[in-house]
Design a protein around this motif. Sequence first.
Motif, PDB file in Angstrom:
ATOM      1  N   GLN A  36      45.930 -57.393  24.258  1.00  0.00           N
ATOM      2  CA  GLN A  36      45.996 -58.367  25.347  1.00  0.00           C
ATOM      3  C   GLN A  36      45.947 -57.653  26.693  1.00  0.00           C
ATOM      4  N   GLU A  39      42.101 -56.046  26.741  1.00  0.00           N
ATOM      5  CA  GLU A  39      40.914 -56.876  26.557  1.00  0.00           C
ATOM      6  C   GLU A  39      41.100 -58.336  26.949  1.00  0.00           C
ATOM      7  N   ASP A  41      42.393 -62.274  26.357  1.00  0.00           N
ATOM      8  CA  ASP A  41      42.523 -63.199  25.230  1.00  0.00           C
ATOM      9  C   ASP A  41      41.605 -62.829  24.075  1.00  0.00           C
ATOM     10  N   VAL A  42      42.098 -63.111  22.883  1.00  0.00           N
ATOM     11  CA  VAL A  42      41.346 -62.851  21.666  1.00  0.00           C
ATOM     12  C   VAL A  42      40.020 -63.616  21.699  1.00  0.00           C
ATOM     13  N   SER A  43      39.005 -63.020  21.105  1.00  0.00           N
ATOM     14  CA  SER A  43      37.701 -63.688  21.031  1.00  0.00           C
ATOM     15  C   SER A  43      37.126 -63.488  19.635  1.00  0.00           C
ATOM     16  N   GLY A  44      36.105 -64.242  19.335  1.00  0.00           N
ATOM     17  CA  GLY A  44      35.472 -64.134  18.028  1.00  0.00           C
ATOM     18  C   GLY A  44      36.142 -65.024  17.007  1.00  0.00           C
ATOM     19  N   LYS A  45      35.597 -64.984  15.816  1.00  0.00           N
ATOM     20  CA  LYS A  45      36.100 -65.817  14.729  1.00  0.00           C
ATOM     21  C   LYS A  45      37.277 -65.142  14.038  1.00  0.00           C
ATOM     22  N   ARG A  46      38.164 -65.981  13.526  1.00  0.00           N
ATOM     23  CA  ARG A  46      39.292 -65.487  12.746  1.00  0.00           C
ATOM     24  C   ARG A  46      38.746 -64.908  11.445  1.00  0.00           C
ATOM     25  N   TYR A  58      44.599 -60.644  14.107  1.00  0.00           N
ATOM     26  CA  TYR A  58      44.006 -61.712  14.910  1.00  0.00           C
ATOM     27  C   TYR A  58      45.067 -62.750  15.297  1.00  0.00           C
ATOM     28  N   THR A  62      46.431 -63.749  18.969  1.00  0.00           N
ATOM     29  CA  THR A  62      46.252 -65.130  19.411  1.00  0.00           C
ATOM     30  C   THR A  62      47.534 -65.696  20.022  1.00  0.00           C
ATOM     31  N   LYS A  65      47.792 -65.456  23.773  1.00  0.00           N
ATOM     32  CA  LYS A  65      46.714 -66.047  24.573  1.00  0.00           C
ATOM     33  C   LYS A  65      47.247 -66.567  25.901  1.00  0.00           C
TER      34      LYS A  65
END
Length: 89
Positions: A36, A39, A41-46, A58, A62, A65
């Motif tokens: 965090q 980079e 907030d988390v991005s991409g698919k779980r 992940y 999250t 966020k």
Amino acid sequence: MSDLQAQFEQAQKDVETLSKRPSNEELLALYAHYKQANEGDVSGKRPGMTDFRGRAKYDAWTKLKGMEAEQAMSGYISKVNALLDGEKI
């Protein structure tokens, strides 16, 4: 370089000196705060159901966020310091 950034970088070095491995929950918290801070907030698919490790990482990330980078750095530093203090007991 800001004082917080310097402390964050020192905490990254300090965590490598721990004599015992942190618990999985502690490792996930460190990972999430580090990601965090660096980079955002988390991005991409779980990750999929069979990727337990990726999914846990992940999910931990999250939960943070919306947290500002400075707050994530402070959280990381606090967690490392708590682990270091725990070794002194």
